[in-house]
Structures are given as C-alpha cells and as structure tokens.
Design an enzyme around this catalytic site. Sequence first.
Site, mmCIF file in Angstrom:
data_model
loop_
_atom_site.group_PDB
_atom_site.id
_atom_site.type_symbol
_atom_site.label_atom_id
_atom_site.label_comp_id
_atom_site.label_asym_id
_atom_site.label_seq_id
_atom_site.Cartn_x
_atom_site.Cartn_y
_atom_site.Cartn_z
ATOM 1 N N MET A 74 -29.436 15.639 50.308
ATOM 2 C CA MET A 74 -28.773 14.349 50.133
ATOM 3 C C MET A 74 -29.828 13.250 50.161
ATOM 4 S SD MET A 74 -25.164 14.504 50.318
ATOM 5 C CE MET A 74 -24.144 13.904 51.648
ATOM 6 N N CYS A 75 -29.440 12.109 49.651
ATOM 7 C CA CYS A 75 -30.371 10.991 49.517
ATOM 8 C C CYS A 75 -29.619 9.679 49.700
ATOM 9 C CB CYS A 75 -31.014 10.984 48.127
ATOM 10 S SG CYS A 75 -31.781 12.534 47.643
#
Length: 632
Positions: A1-2
Amino acid sequence: MCGIFGAVNSGLSNEQLMKAGKSLQHRGPDEIGLYIDQHVALGSQRLKIVGIESGKQPFFSDDKGIKLVFNGEIYNYQILKKELESAGYHFRLNCEGEVLLHLYEEYKMDMFCRIDGQFALAIYDAEEEKLYIGRDSVGICPAYFLIQGSACYFASEIKALASMVQRKMEINPQSLYEQFTYWTTLEERSIFKDVCQVPKASYVEINSNGQYEIYQYQKFSDYDHSILFKNIEEIKEVIEKSMKEAISKRIMCDSGVKWGMYLSGGLDSTIIFKLLDSMDIKKFPIYSISFKRKGIDESAYQKLACSNQIQNYHVVEIDDNKLIDNIQNTLHHCEAPLYKFGAVPMYILSKEARKDGTKFVLSGEGADEIFYGYDIYKETLLRKYLSKNNYSEIRLKDIKHVVPPQNRNNKYMMQGYEQYYAASSVNLDDPLFCIRPRIEASSIIYKYFNEELRKEIDRENLDKAIKTHYKAENSLKMLKQCQKVEMDNLLAGYLLSIQGDRVLMANSVEGRYPFLDNELISLAYSIPDYLKLHGYNEKYILKETFSGILPKQIVRRNKFQYSTPGRELIHNKFEFFEEYLTKAACEECGLFDYKLVKDLLEDRNMAITTDMLLVFIVTTHMFYKIFQKWAG
C-alpha cells in the site's frame, strides 16, 4: 500500500509536492516518487510489499502520454499480465503498476471490472486531457479530490490536499450530521466543504476545465451469480475452498516481507487462523488487544484460538491511560470525529505490529456483512415480525435475541430495548428500513447544533436523497437490502476507513481481508438467507462449515461486540477532556450549543446513542484543533 497524491493544472512546485508527500509519509516510508510537468504533478509514498525493486512510481506509457500512481494490491496482476502479453503488450517490469497502465491502454475505464484487488489509483491521459481516479469495489483504499477553478488536487488523505492547496479545511455541518446519523457521508461527500471522496466501486472523470462526473462500475446486485447448490454439504465445501483461495491471494508478497494477522477471539479471525494452520502456514505473528476492563476483554478466547502458536503471540493491553495518550494521534489519522473510541486501540495495535517489523496483516472484517453476523440482521427480521403480530405477546421472547449478551440480565437495559423497538418505524417499503431505528435515534444530534447551523441542515431532503439512492436496487429482498446498506455505510464508511485503513496505515501497516474477496462475496450472496441467519442464529452456515476445526466454545459463543469505554472514560479522565467541553470550545469550533452540551455531560442516562453523542462532540472539538494545523 502507498499514499498517492497529485494535481492537474495547478502550477504546484516540486517543493510543494514534496511537502504533500511528507504529510503522507506514514502510508509509505520506504520510497518517494515524484513527477511534474506543465500539466500534471504526481506523487507516491510507497510501502514496498510486491515488486520491491521494480515498482517505483509513477508509471508511464512508452510515449509518456499516460501516467499512473496507485495504492493497494492487485491480486490477479499475474493473470492480467499474461492476458495483456497475449494481446501484444511488452513488459519491462514485474510489478502491478505496469500491468494497470497497460490495462488502461487496452480497456480504458472497463479496466476496473477486470481487477481483483484493493486499490485507489489515478491516471492522467495527456491526449484526452483528463484525470481519472478510481477505487476498489468494497472501499478499502481511500481517495479524495478537491477542485479549485480548473485545477484539481487528489490524495489518499485530506491532510495532503490541505497541504497542496494551502488552505484551511472547513467542516460542512450537514455532512457532520450525516456522518453521525448514517455512520458515513454518502456518495462523494466528505465532512469538509469542497472536499470530495471517490465512492467505492466507482471512478471519477475530471476534464481540463475542472468539471467532473462520477461513474459506478459495479453495483451491489452484480454479486448475484445465481450459483445453484445440490445440498448443504456442497455449500460447505465451496465455502472452505473459497476461503483458502482468498487467504492464499492475500499472503502474496515478495520474499522477506513480514506479515501477520489480527486475532480478536471471535469466529471470523479464528477461522482465518485455523485455515492458515490447516494450509501448513504457521510461522507468522499474531496481534491481539486485551482490556483491563473485564467486561469488554476477550483475551481468554484469543488464547483459546491460538493455543498452538503462543510463542509468536503479541498482546497489547489497553487501559484508560493508553487510550488518553493515543486519542490525538488517532484523530489526526482518522480525519474525522469518532462515535466510539474503538479506533484508538486499533491504532495502538498497528503501532505494535509495525514495531515488530510487520508490513501487512490479515483481518476478519467482512464476514459479518456477507454471512449476516450483526444484530441488525436479527433486528430487521424482528421488526418485520413485530409489524405483523401483536407486540405485547412476543416482545421478551424475541427481543432477547438481538440484545448483546452482556445486557440480557439487566432489566433496565431490556426495558430500554423494548421501548426502542416499540417506537421504531415499521414501513416495510422504506429502503432504509433496516437502519431506520438507528437513524431516528441518532438524529438527536440535530438539536445539539447551534441555532444558526440548524438552519443549514436540511434533514428531510437529505433523507429523501439517501432513500432515492437506495431505491435504485429496491428489488432486493429485505436482508439483502440490509446487507447493501451495511456494506455501504458501516463497512466502507467506518470499519474499513476510520477503524481500518486510517489507523493501520498511520503506522505503515496494510490491512488485507479474506472475507472481502470478490468471489467469496458472490458465493455468500448466492447462499439462501435462511442458511446465513438460521432463526436468530447468525452466520449459521459459516459455523457449520468450520465447526470441525474451531474450538467449540468459540462456535457456540454469542456474537460479542467489540467495545471501548465512552462516556465512562470521559468522566473518569475529565481533567483531559474538560477543555474540549467548555463554552469557549463550543464557541471556537462554532458547531454545538454549549448549554445542551453541558446538560448532556451532566446527564447520567446510559443510553447508547447519548454515549456516542458525547464522544462525537468531544472528538469533534479535539479534531477541530488538529485539522487547523494541516495547511501550515
């Protein structure tokens, strides 16, 4: 995830883009990627899990006319890659982002129906001069946007928007009312004026003039695959097979990436743990919450569930002082007031997981929605029954099934529940029938707004608009309609956001949810309702499927609601909360009527709604001070 962020037609400098990235560094501390030209600015704060060496963002088409940043996991990216290779596309990298880029080139916006994963992405197409922002079908990954003239800004979190536009956020009173009453703001609204969220299962198209349209790429009824089963044994076999496949997808990562799971001691997380064990997957850490307050502690069931892996078991014990110490940080990351303090222990737990080096965790969210585990499903059946029968003859016999176990021996609580159901609406044609008692009880917040703001809140038209929104699929049977409402409101609007993504990613930990696998949701949709809610026995078919591998005490256990102290904590730690409940605090925030807030504080009525209301007001005042600092 970012964390993803960027802007179109904004004139953002590299320094301003870097500053926005810094505000999202908690979402992706491993790597920052930036790109700026005269039309578009794109950024990513990356948490490296898949494609560690090759997944640097943004991604570009060969002619750099198409640019992409994304947040999330694409579980079928290898399958999509093979399909695209067969169509003539060439790949330089082995990562999800490159697959998404070519997927857009091949299918444009039809790409979303082909993705199996949890994601938020932004694509800028220079030839079309359009920005597209899309989200996954259940609403795991967040995405917001704000338009100023022809300029459009987007980000995973609102604090990054505030940083880019250099403007203080302003609360929208109607959205705040909606948030408390319906547990979320629906469609594209957020609690802040001018800030929009991309709805789940949707994408937004924004042109060069700053005009936008939102398109839904998947409806709830699309889960209906009309699967036919021979018998219950076949259903059980298919559920077990689908659960194992969903888990296998969600432990996808590069070698060396550490992952774990959350274990509550309830049915759903215990199923995930036992299935991992049956799949011979054993060497992973387990994270659990315990409470010093014994009435809400589940640690005995947690130990029962993971007795054979006690050596890799992390327990975070929560007391009042830990809650107090972490409320401010939790609010900063949740970006909204709280109805309950439940997000705070989850923030503390993710901090423990990150300290242990874990990058993602499996969790049991979604099972209660797709297999009818919540009391609201029982309530819906009960209220339907009450509408057709003599209330006085059945009230005690049936109401006990929808009252939390800890309250069933309290005669005052039982009387309160009787009065609650007796007074609730029984219009069976109401698309919000299942949550109508909640709406009627929660709408009490209206009178606590100050007189000036009450004039701004159009409750009647808001309710009509929301009913119209749900009438679009009003051919659904009552429990299916209840499931849709819960997945839109409680799940996407609260459990996966405020109590999920926000507090997980606050500490750079990703959440993955096997029960929210698309194929599993479709499977559960096709199972007859009476096998999910069998009389008043919730998640019946799930219990039957896994009873052979689960401790009997957990199978037979009544549904236990995850709880944290609310009003009681405020009174016990009043020296901490006092400054947020003063006349000065009410005037500074400009939302609530001080006299009524004071009366609420002194009222010792233990009703659930008033408890939530007090928590909501005090955290609104706390949150007001927090978001004032974002633009700076």
